[in-house]
Design an enzyme around this catalytic site. Structure first.
Site, mmCIF file in Angstrom:
data_model
loop_
_atom_site.group_PDB
_atom_site.id
_atom_site.type_symbol
_atom_site.label_atom_id
_atom_site.label_comp_id
_atom_site.label_asym_id
_atom_site.label_seq_id
_atom_site.Cartn_x
_atom_site.Cartn_y
_atom_site.Cartn_z
ATOM 1 N N ASP A 304 -0.633 -4.078 9.569
ATOM 2 C CA ASP A 304 0.426 -3.264 8.949
ATOM 3 C C ASP A 304 1.722 -4.019 8.694
ATOM 4 O O ASP A 304 2.464 -4.380 9.605
ATOM 5 C CB ASP A 304 0.733 -2.028 9.830
ATOM 6 N N LYS A 353 -0.701 5.390 10.825
ATOM 7 C CA LYS A 353 0.640 4.839 10.584
ATOM 8 C C LYS A 353 1.586 5.212 11.730
ATOM 9 O O LYS A 353 2.409 4.398 12.155
ATOM 10 C CB LYS A 353 1.184 5.388 9.266
ATOM 11 N N LYS A 394 11.473 4.685 -1.160
ATOM 12 C CA LYS A 394 11.390 5.339 0.156
ATOM 13 C C LYS A 394 12.794 5.633 0.670
ATOM 14 O O LYS A 394 13.676 4.782 0.588
ATOM 15 C CB LYS A 394 10.672 4.402 1.129
ATOM 16 N N LYS A 466 3.719 -4.800 11.868
ATOM 17 C CA LYS A 466 4.240 -3.760 12.771
ATOM 18 C C LYS A 466 3.513 -3.742 14.100
ATOM 19 O O LYS A 466 4.095 -3.551 15.163
ATOM 20 C CB LYS A 466 4.038 -2.373 12.139
#
Ligand SMILES: NC(=O)c1ccc[n+]([C@@H]2O[C@H](COP(=O)([O-])OP(=O)(O)OC[C@H]3O[C@@H](n4cnc5c(N)ncnc54)[C@H](O)[C@@H]3O)[C@@H](O)[C@H]2O)c1
Ligand SMILES: O=P([O-])([O-])O[C@@H]1[C@@H](O)[C@H](O)[C@@H](O)[C@H](O)[C@@H]1O
Length: 539
Positions: A304, A353, A394, A466
């Site tokens: 990620d 996520k 975003k 991540k």
């Protein structure tokens, strides 16, 4: 364009041959043992030899999810920079760049000049790296749109630049891909018309054939397969299926339904000796796949991309805790309207996520038992909402509440708006370039006769991810500047340069200050030779 500085290290511990850069490096660490309430610290030193292959070769990157916002934007960015395109916007003419890439747009402190001022060098100039212009791009997508149509659909690239890229990108068409509606959101089904049919094993064979054809057609020395397709649900790790390489292969042949498309792509990549990188949060790299990579000596990395909200979190929480402040509540909300957000609007995909976005503070919190009792953590909430109108822009809102002196509180509120793909795409480039560099490094100690590569799980890439995958038993580090220092110092070690310590004693200790100002410091001989770096090359 101005010539970027090239670097030569003049040291008895660095040897340049046509094929390799050899360095003899003093690796130092402090070992700590506990004796009751006492801590015993013992410094250790190991003399390592490091070898870096100078030849970069011709490299291809095959994107899974090539037609997505990230994939089409990455392609646009490579082409725009390769052709040094400029385009018009309401704010005037814009030129291509790689802003957001640590290899292309960030520098590393190299040392100090004769006046004692820091000297910095572009990270990409420290050691031989792929030049982005030279990358061959290919890939797969369940959507049949060509890359120009994908770029238009993504609504990320400025209109005028799109017009300059359309012709070339319209010739790029994603290869049919593996689609399993059980792993991505049902709302993705309307895109899924460009598919590899057949059993999972047949799909695996097709992906291997695709990789071979890409390699042969472009005469590539290496291919890196990178997943930037939609987030899948976590697969349920099953004994006898995902636990070993042999069981995984058997389960694939048995068409086991719990083997995800991403795991099939990864297995095909590993079996074709291609580095595999997972840019999404799902647990693609199951234990059997990591074992397979170890058996074959093929590098993998994940999970990620760490592009925005989480990247900031891994800095802010590190700053707060290292300042002795105690984050007690972290709320991360964002909404976005791209297809990634649409896919994440489904609970199982969001859960993937949520996991990758939630674990990023663990190592920082655990580093400070003064503030946190064992097992104590801040309240931490992650919210993602799909709002079509905003597209790739975003909108992230974060609130960090910390306890301060005498139980006071401090609340930081952050609003962060960005084109999500414009933050992620430079990370894709860096993942490819740095993975390829680390794969060209080898290590040995003392009188070892064979060279050893890094562990196949490339944890130095954690800065870009991540939820960093690490070798079994290794600690997970999320603090962003520790992660960056890890990359910097490995690159420095390959040149027999010690880690940046930032002590600047030449500006603090009078006799060193005098040596600096008199020029004596710069005229002192290089330190003594530690070990011959294989004078005649690799033996
Ligand atoms: N800032 C970011 O954009 C960011 C940050 C971190 C992680 N990510 C992750 O990167 C991935 C891509 O993000 P995006 O914004 O480009 O999403 P996107 O939806 O625009 O692109 C994903 C592409 O993958 C394709 N696809 C889906 N399943 C596939 C399969 N099995 N095989 C091949 N192609 C498939 C889709 O058709 C789509 O074109 C997502 O998983 C996202 O969570 C993105
Ligand atoms: O990188 P980051 O900003 O923390 O996390 C992002 C999420 O906030 C966003 O909702 C999601 O669509 C992206 O894929 C990315 O994962």
């Amino acid at each position: 364009m101005e010539k970027t500085p090239s670097l030569v290290v003049t040291s008895p511990n660095v040897k340049y041959t046509d094929e390799y850069i050899y360095s003899d490096y003093q690796y130092e660490e402090t070992l700590v043992t506990k004796n009751g309430d006492d801590l015993i610290a013992k410094p250790i030193r190991k003399t390592l030899s490091i070898r870096t292959e100078r030849k970069v070769g011709k490299v291809g990157v095959m994107l899974v999810g090539w037609g997505g916002n990230n994939g089409s934007t990455f392609t646009a960015a490579v082409l725009a920079n390769r052709h040094q395109l400029s385009w018009n916007t309401k704010n005037g003419q814009m030129d291509s760049n790689w802003v957001g890439s640590i290899t292309q747009a960030s520098t590393v402190r190299l040392g100090m000049d004769e006046k004692g001022n820091d000297v910095h060098i572009p990270m990409c100039n420290l050691l031989p790296m792929i030049h982005p212009d030279d990358l061959v791009i290919d890939g797969w997508d369940i959507s049949p749109l060509n890359l120009a149509e994908s770029m238009v659909r993504a609504k990320v690239i400025d209109y005028d630049l799109q017009q300059k890229l359309k012709k070339e990108m319209s010739t790029m068409k994603p290869r049919p891909a593996i689609y399993d509606p059980d792993f991505i959101a049902a709302n993705q089904s309307d895109r899924a018309t460009n598919l590899i049919r057949g059993t999972r094993h047949e799909q695996y064979l097709q992906v291997r054939a695709d990789i071979k054809s890409c390699r042969d057609k472009n005469k590539l020395d290496q291919i890196i397969v990178l997943w930037t397709a939609n987030t899948e649900r976590f697969c349920e790790i099953r004994e006898g299926v995902h636990d070993t390489s042999e069981n995984l292969e058997r389960a694939l042949r048995d068409n086991d339904s719990e083997i995800s498309p991403s795991t099939i792509f990864a297995m095909a990549a590993i079996d074709e000796n291609c580095i595999y990188i997972n840019g999404s949060p799902q647990n693609t790299l199951v234990p059997g796949l990591v074992q397979r990579a170890e058996q074959r000596g093929v590098f993998v990395a994940g999970d990620d991309f760490k592009s925005g909200q989480t990247k900031l979190k891994s800095v802010l929480v590190d700053f707060l805790v290292s300042a002795g402040l105690k984050p007690v509540s972290i709320v991360s909300y964002n909404h976005l309207g791209n297809n990634d957000g649409k896919n994440l609007s489904a609970p199982k995909q969001f859960r993937s996520k949520e996991i990758s976005k939630s674990n990023v503070v663990d190592d920082i919190v655990e580093s400070n038992p003064i503030l946190y009792k064992p097992g104590e953590k801040p309240d931490h909430v992650v919210v993602i909402k799909y709002v079509p109108y905003v597209g790739d822009s975003k909108r992230a809102m974060d609130e960090y509440t910390s306890e301060i002196l005498l139980h006071g509180t401090n609340t930081l509120v952050v609003h962060n708006t960005c084109e999500d793909s414009l933050l992620a795409v430079p990370l894709i480039l860096d993942l490819v370039l740095l993975a390829h560099l680390f794969a060209r490094m080898a290590f040995r100690e003392g009188d070892m006769t064979t060279w050893s590569s890094m562990h196949v799980v490339l944890s130095p890439l954690s800065y870009l991810l991540k939820a960093p995958l690490v070798p079994a038993g290794a600690p997970v580090v999320n603090a962003l500047f520790k992660q960056r220092a890890n990359i910097e110092n490995i690159l420095r070690a390959a040149l027999a340069l010690h880690p940046n310590h930032h002590m600047q004693l030449e500006h603090k200790i009078p006799f060193l200050m005098s040596e600096l100002h008199s020029g004596a410091l710069f005229n002192s001989p290089p330190h003594k030779k530690q070990k011959v770096a294989h004078e005649n090359g690799d033996q």
